[in-house]
Design a protein around this motif. Structure first.
Motif, PDB file in Angstrom:
ATOM      1  N   GLN A   2       0.823  -1.202   0.000  1.00  0.00           N
ATOM      2  CA  GLN A   2       0.000   0.000   0.000  1.00  0.00           C
ATOM      3  C   GLN A   2       0.866   1.265   0.000  1.00  0.00           C
ATOM      4  O   GLN A   2       1.852   1.348   0.729  1.00  0.00           O
ATOM      5  N   PRO A   3       0.509   2.255  -0.821  1.00  0.00           N
ATOM      6  CA  PRO A   3       1.267   3.512  -0.807  1.00  0.00           C
ATOM      7  C   PRO A   3       0.992   4.297   0.468  1.00  0.00           C
ATOM      8  O   PRO A   3      -0.121   4.283   0.989  1.00  0.00           O
ATOM      9  N   ILE A   4       2.013   4.980   0.972  1.00  0.00           N
ATOM     10  CA  ILE A   4       1.834   5.850   2.123  1.00  0.00           C
ATOM     11  C   ILE A   4       1.817   7.311   1.697  1.00  0.00           C
ATOM     12  O   ILE A   4       1.249   8.158   2.373  1.00  0.00           O
ATOM     13  N   ILE A   5       2.448   7.611   0.549  1.00  0.00           N
ATOM     14  CA  ILE A   5       2.394   8.955  -0.030  1.00  0.00           C
ATOM     15  C   ILE A   5       2.036   8.833  -1.505  1.00  0.00           C
ATOM     16  O   ILE A   5       2.637   8.035  -2.229  1.00  0.00           O
ATOM     17  N   THR A   6       1.062   9.618  -1.927  1.00  0.00           N
ATOM     18  CA  THR A   6       0.683   9.668  -3.333  1.00  0.00           C
ATOM     19  C   THR A   6       0.776  11.115  -3.807  1.00  0.00           C
ATOM     20  O   THR A   6       0.126  12.002  -3.242  1.00  0.00           O
ATOM     21  N   ILE A   7       1.587  11.351  -4.828  1.00  0.00           N
ATOM     22  CA  ILE A   7       1.775  12.680  -5.400  1.00  0.00           C
ATOM     23  C   ILE A   7       1.272  12.651  -6.834  1.00  0.00           C
ATOM     24  O   ILE A   7       1.703  11.804  -7.627  1.00  0.00           O
ATOM     25  N   GLU A   8       0.372  13.560  -7.171  1.00  0.00           N
ATOM     26  CA  GLU A   8      -0.226  13.576  -8.505  1.00  0.00           C
ATOM     27  C   GLU A   8      -0.126  14.965  -9.120  1.00  0.00           C
ATOM     28  O   GLU A   8      -0.628  15.945  -8.550  1.00  0.00           O
ATOM     29  N   GLY A   9       0.535  15.056 -10.262  1.00  0.00           N
ATOM     30  CA  GLY A   9       0.601  16.296 -11.030  1.00  0.00           C
ATOM     31  C   GLY A   9       1.149  17.483 -10.267  1.00  0.00           C
ATOM     32  O   GLY A   9       0.721  18.618 -10.492  1.00  0.00           O
ATOM     33  N   LEU A  10       2.109  17.249  -9.397  1.00  0.00           N
ATOM     34  CA  LEU A  10       2.609  18.313  -8.514  1.00  0.00           C
ATOM     35  C   LEU A  10       3.470  19.305  -9.301  1.00  0.00           C
ATOM     36  O   LEU A  10       4.425  18.934  -9.978  1.00  0.00           O
ATOM     37  N   SER A  11       3.122  20.575  -9.168  1.00  0.00           N
ATOM     38  CA  SER A  11       3.885  21.628  -9.844  1.00  0.00           C
ATOM     39  C   SER A  11       4.071  22.808  -8.905  1.00  0.00           C
ATOM     40  O   SER A  11       3.269  23.036  -8.005  1.00  0.00           O
ATOM     41  N   LYS A  12       5.168  23.533  -9.141  1.00  0.00           N
ATOM     42  CA  LYS A  12       5.439  24.725  -8.349  1.00  0.00           C
ATOM     43  C   LYS A  12       6.180  25.736  -9.211  1.00  0.00           C
ATOM     44  O   LYS A  12       7.237  25.434  -9.772  1.00  0.00           O
ATOM     45  N   THR A  13       5.584  26.940  -9.324  1.00  0.00           N
ATOM     46  CA  THR A  13       6.215  28.044 -10.036  1.00  0.00           C
ATOM     47  C   THR A  13       6.402  29.193  -9.057  1.00  0.00           C
ATOM     48  O   THR A  13       5.441  29.661  -8.446  1.00  0.00           O
ATOM     49  N   LYS A  44      14.295  18.896  -5.475  1.00  0.00           N
ATOM     50  CA  LYS A  44      14.143  17.952  -4.362  1.00  0.00           C
ATOM     51  C   LYS A  44      13.561  18.623  -3.118  1.00  0.00           C
ATOM     52  O   LYS A  44      12.569  18.163  -2.558  1.00  0.00           O
ATOM     53  N   THR A  45      14.204  19.701  -2.691  1.00  0.00           N
ATOM     54  CA  THR A  45      13.779  20.368  -1.464  1.00  0.00           C
ATOM     55  C   THR A  45      12.401  21.009  -1.622  1.00  0.00           C
ATOM     56  O   THR A  45      11.598  21.029  -0.678  1.00  0.00           O
ATOM     57  N   THR A  46      12.103  21.513  -2.810  1.00  0.00           N
ATOM     58  CA  THR A  46      10.773  22.074  -3.055  1.00  0.00           C
ATOM     59  C   THR A  46       9.695  21.007  -2.899  1.00  0.00           C
ATOM     60  O   THR A  46       8.659  21.232  -2.262  1.00  0.00           O
ATOM     61  N   MET A  47       9.936  19.833  -3.458  1.00  0.00           N
ATOM     62  CA  MET A  47       8.953  18.757  -3.358  1.00  0.00           C
ATOM     63  C   MET A  47       8.762  18.336  -1.910  1.00  0.00           C
ATOM     64  O   MET A  47       7.623  18.160  -1.444  1.00  0.00           O
ATOM     65  N   ILE A  48       9.844  18.208  -1.156  1.00  0.00           N
ATOM     66  CA  ILE A  48       9.742  17.850   0.255  1.00  0.00           C
ATOM     67  C   ILE A  48       8.984  18.936   1.017  1.00  0.00           C
ATOM     68  O   ILE A  48       8.119  18.646   1.861  1.00  0.00           O
ATOM     69  N   GLY A  49       9.289  20.205   0.719  1.00  0.00           N
ATOM     70  CA  GLY A  49       8.613  21.310   1.384  1.00  0.00           C
ATOM     71  C   GLY A  49       7.117  21.302   1.160  1.00  0.00           C
ATOM     72  O   GLY A  49       6.334  21.590   2.073  1.00  0.00           O
ATOM     73  N   ILE A  50       6.691  20.932  -0.043  1.00  0.00           N
ATOM     74  CA  ILE A  50       5.254  20.872  -0.341  1.00  0.00           C
ATOM     75  C   ILE A  50       4.592  19.744   0.443  1.00  0.00           C
ATOM     76  O   ILE A  50       3.536  19.921   1.065  1.00  0.00           O
ATOM     77  N   VAL A  51       5.214  18.557   0.420  1.00  0.00           N
ATOM     78  CA  VAL A  51       4.631  17.419   1.126  1.00  0.00           C
ATOM     79  C   VAL A  51       4.538  17.693   2.625  1.00  0.00           C
ATOM     80  O   VAL A  51       3.574  17.300   3.293  1.00  0.00           O
ATOM     81  N   GLY A  53       4.139  20.591   3.981  1.00  0.00           N
ATOM     82  CA  GLY A  53       3.294  21.737   4.266  1.00  0.00           C
ATOM     83  C   GLY A  53       4.041  23.037   4.461  1.00  0.00           C
ATOM     84  O   GLY A  53       3.463  24.006   4.962  1.00  0.00           O
ATOM     85  N   LEU A  54       5.304  23.095   4.063  1.00  0.00           N
ATOM     86  CA  LEU A  54       6.097  24.312   4.225  1.00  0.00           C
ATOM     87  C   LEU A  54       6.065  25.190   2.984  1.00  0.00           C
ATOM     88  O   LEU A  54       6.380  26.381   3.054  1.00  0.00           O
ATOM     89  N   VAL A  55       5.711  24.615   1.849  1.00  0.00           N
ATOM     90  CA  VAL A  55       5.653  25.332   0.575  1.00  0.00           C
ATOM     91  C   VAL A  55       4.297  25.043  -0.056  1.00  0.00           C
ATOM     92  O   VAL A  55       3.830  23.896  -0.041  1.00  0.00           O
ATOM     93  N   ARG A  56       3.663  26.081  -0.592  1.00  0.00           N
ATOM     94  CA  ARG A  56       2.361  25.888  -1.236  1.00  0.00           C
ATOM     95  C   ARG A  56       2.555  25.542  -2.708  1.00  0.00           C
ATOM     96  O   ARG A  56       3.260  26.242  -3.431  1.00  0.00           O
ATOM     97  N   ALA A  57       1.938  24.448  -3.132  1.00  0.00           N
ATOM     98  CA  ALA A  57       2.055  24.014  -4.519  1.00  0.00           C
ATOM     99  C   ALA A  57       1.255  24.923  -5.437  1.00  0.00           C
ATOM    100  O   ALA A  57       0.239  25.501  -5.041  1.00  0.00           O
ATOM    101  N   THR A  58       1.707  25.035  -6.679  1.00  0.00           N
ATOM    102  CA  THR A  58       0.953  25.759  -7.702  1.00  0.00           C
ATOM    103  C   THR A  58      -0.170  24.887  -8.250  1.00  0.00           C
ATOM    104  O   THR A  58      -1.249  25.372  -8.592  1.00  0.00           O
ATOM    105  N   ILE A  69      -2.928  16.835   2.046  1.00  0.00           N
ATOM    106  CA  ILE A  69      -2.118  17.808   2.785  1.00  0.00           C
ATOM    107  C   ILE A  69      -2.718  19.212   2.774  1.00  0.00           C
ATOM    108  O   ILE A  69      -2.325  20.056   3.583  1.00  0.00           O
ATOM    109  N   GLN A  70      -3.664  19.468   1.878  1.00  0.00           N
ATOM    110  CA  GLN A  70      -4.318  20.774   1.881  1.00  0.00           C
ATOM    111  C   GLN A  70      -5.654  20.733   2.624  1.00  0.00           C
ATOM    112  O   GLN A  70      -5.942  21.601   3.451  1.00  0.00           O
TER     113      GLN A  70
END
Length: 309
Positions: A2-13, A44-51, A53-58, A69-70
């Motif tokens: 079973q997945p514990i983290i699922t990331i779909e279409g994650l983008s950040k500008t 790398k760090t941006t993706m970790i920050g989003i997961v 909750g430290l960075v808001r995804a676009t 997470i939102q």
């Protein structure tokens, strides 16, 4: 699994138009050690920050241990421990107080027995009453890990956990990571030390220019993309590759004294046996041989240079 983290279409500008992440899709399996590799600025760090909750995804969506997470930030964040690259803690607090306070930030009831266990596992118990400012850099790094584990997370992010620490401490951290995985904690680490990923990871992800270019089981990756090389040290130098052996892609080196045969890591020994037989039939003798296999670092460099290709 079973997945514990699922990331779909994650983008950040970011402001100014810099696109740090470009539609990343990734699934982290429960209980695995996942190594995320990439050059500086890869995302790398941006993706970790989003997961975390430290960075808001676009754009895109992240689910951590069943919580969006939102939409369900507090519950999701309580499942996650983060050891950031930078050491950031109150220099005037004691080790015990800062770790105990960190647990309380997540609304967890006091549990001194758990905190004692964490500090002892990190060889920090005898430093529990010391102020952070009095610790060495390696000990401060251990305190950061203790803080991340204080609230008993099921997911632990390690962002360059061994940056700037000595070899002995690095080995201790590797052992701690294995123990955490055995206890059921899912580990996601980023590192510039490729040998860390090669030593510990179950799966490897490679990110470059904001795109996830590869995700693969480590052993499968080594077999699929690794290369082996056989070097024959000849009794007598050759002026040219013998006629009829061109199909092996042989190369001469060291003034014709070495004959080199490169082949896929997936290949069996049949090709080598055939080559040696044909050399013997032509009266070409060798006094020594050695084989080499490409490392994960070689594979990583070739992937980053080649991108999705």
């Amino acid at each position: 699994m079973q997945p514990i983290i699922t990331i779909e279409g994650l983008s950040k500008t970011y402001a100014g138009g810099f696109q740090a992440l470009k539609g990343v899709d990734l699934t982290i399996r429960r209980g695995e050690i996942f190594a995320l590799l990439g050059p500086n600025g890869a995302g790398k760090t941006t993706m970790i920050g989003i997961v975390c909750g430290l960075v808001r995804a676009t754009g895109g969506r992240v689910v951590a241990d069943g919580h969006d997470i939102q939409k369900d930030f507090r519950a999701a964040r309580a499942k996650i421990g983060l050891v950031p690259q930078e050491i950031s803690t109150d220099a005037f607090e004691t080790v015990w107080d800062t770790v105990r306070f960190s647990r309380g930030l997540f609304g967890r009831a006091p549990n001194d027995a758990h905190l004692e266990k964490v500090l002892k596992s990190l060889s920090l118990w005898d430093k529990k009453d010391a102020k952070i400012m009095a610790l060495s850099g390696g000990m401060k790094r251990r305190v950061m890990i203790a803080k991340a584990l204080s609230h008993e997370p099921s997911i632990l992010f390690l962002d360059e956990p061994t940056a700037g620490v000595d070899v002995e401490l690095r080995r201790d951290m590797w052992e701690l990571v294995r123990q955490l995985r055995e206890s059921g904690v899912t580990i996601i680490l980023t590192t510039h030390y490729i040998e860390e990923a090669e030593e510990m990871a179950d799966r490897i992800g490679v990110i470059s220019r904001g795109e996830l270019i590869l995700v693969e089981d480590k052993d499968v990756l080594m077999r699929k993309l690794g290369r082996k090389q056989l070097t024959l040290h000849l009794q007598e130098p050759l002026a040219a590759v013998p006629a009829g052996l061109e199909t092996y892609g042989l190369e001469l080196a060291n003034g014709g004294a070495d004959l080199i045969y490169a082949f896929d890591a997936q290949a069996d020994s049949t090709g080598i046996a055939d080559l040696l037989k044909r050399l013997t039939e032509r009266g070409i003798d060798f006094k020594d041989l050695r084989t080499e296999e490409s490392s994960l670092e070689d594979i990583f460099v070739s992937l980053v240079k080649g991108g999705r290709a």
